[in-house]
Enzyme design. Sequence first.
Site, PDB file in Angstrom:
ATOM      1  N   GLU A   1       0.824  -1.190   0.039  1.00 15.43           N
ATOM      2  CA  GLU A   1       0.105  -0.067   0.068  1.00 15.43           C
ATOM      3  C   GLU A   1       0.889   1.439   0.004  1.00 15.43           C
ATOM      4  OE1 GLU A   1      -2.588   1.764  -0.055  1.00 15.43           O
ATOM      5  OE2 GLU A   1      -4.508   0.613   0.395  1.00 15.43           O
TER       6      GLU A   1
ATOM      7  N   ASP B   1      -9.845   2.506  -3.558  1.00 10.51           N
ATOM      8  CA  ASP B   1      -8.850   2.434  -2.445  1.00 10.51           C
ATOM      9  C   ASP B   1      -8.007   3.638  -2.581  1.00 10.51           C
ATOM     10  OD1 ASP B   1      -6.636   1.510  -0.615  1.00 10.51           O
ATOM     11  OD2 ASP B   1      -7.322  -0.652  -0.959  1.00 10.51           O
TER      12      ASP B   1
ATOM     13  N   ASN C   1      -9.686   5.961   3.547  1.00  9.17           N
ATOM     14  CA  ASN C   1      -8.516   5.370   2.604  1.00  9.17           C
ATOM     15  C   ASN C   1      -7.964   6.466   1.880  1.00  9.17           C
ATOM     16  OD1 ASN C   1      -7.209   3.403   1.487  1.00  9.17           O
ATOM     17  ND2 ASN C   1      -8.999   2.016   1.660  1.00  9.17           N
TER      18      ASN C   1
END
Length: 295
Positions: free
Chosen positions: A18, A199, A151
């Site tokens: 991420e 996301d 997010n």
Amino acid sequence: MNPTEPTVATAQSYFLAEGPTWDPVRERVLWVDIMAGTVQSGVLGPDGTIAVEEVIQFPDTAGAVAVSAGGELIVAGRHRLYVRDAAGSITAGPALVEGEGRRFNDGKVDPAGRFLAGTIDKSGPSVVEKLLRIEEDGSATVIDDDLTLSNGLAWSSDGRRLFSVDTGSSRIFVRDYDAATGDTGPRRVFATLQDGFPDGITTDAEDHVWVAVWGGACVLRFSPTGDQVDRVEVPAPHVSSVAFAGPALDTLVITTATEELSEEDAARHPLSGRLFTLRPGVAGLPSHLWRGVAS
């Protein structure tokens, strides 16, 4: 690199890669593997591959990373923020998140150098997740407190609009943003996804928003008015985040994950968990550098 087909950038596969970010001072790509609690530092090659040079272990989860001009790292841990100085020493901040199942998730630096980060709770359905702005004294100011899963974050080129993702509701929000004070205007819906969940996000030099789609095996590009104008297919179902990297900011770095994949899905998508790169024909905006710890 193929301008329409992502290049496999890493030999390593990650459970939950991420938060990629470009460090312009040291010319490196940084990203996290959240549940492993690690920050990866890699060199972006001209062929689009990323060679990992350092893996930095933090005490618990690592939801997001940002870097200062001097090389300090700020990392969103489970309940608190960690700062790693340029010499490698890690200092823990006070607890800012409560709840056994709750942790910090994605975070990013605003145009003035402040760090913003949101929360996630995977222990059950929740509509009380928060987006927080971290102040210079280490305290947290609540921006949102009604999210399902806070997010991705991104700003417009002039720094006057903040985009933020609420993954569980499939919505991307936008609001006015005052970089001088950190104050925000009323939140409104910028875009709603119909397939998959938004996301991580980033913005480009044309003020378009790029969105990683978890469960959608793609990255979408939206115009400044919220219309979808492009789609990049990614050979991994769970696309987790995006960022522009390289000295010219012309390379899109895409992170993916193996989390929540069944054995059958993982077998069908063996490249899941890798990082990918793409030269989409548009440059990104420079990453904002964290302003560091107050002296």
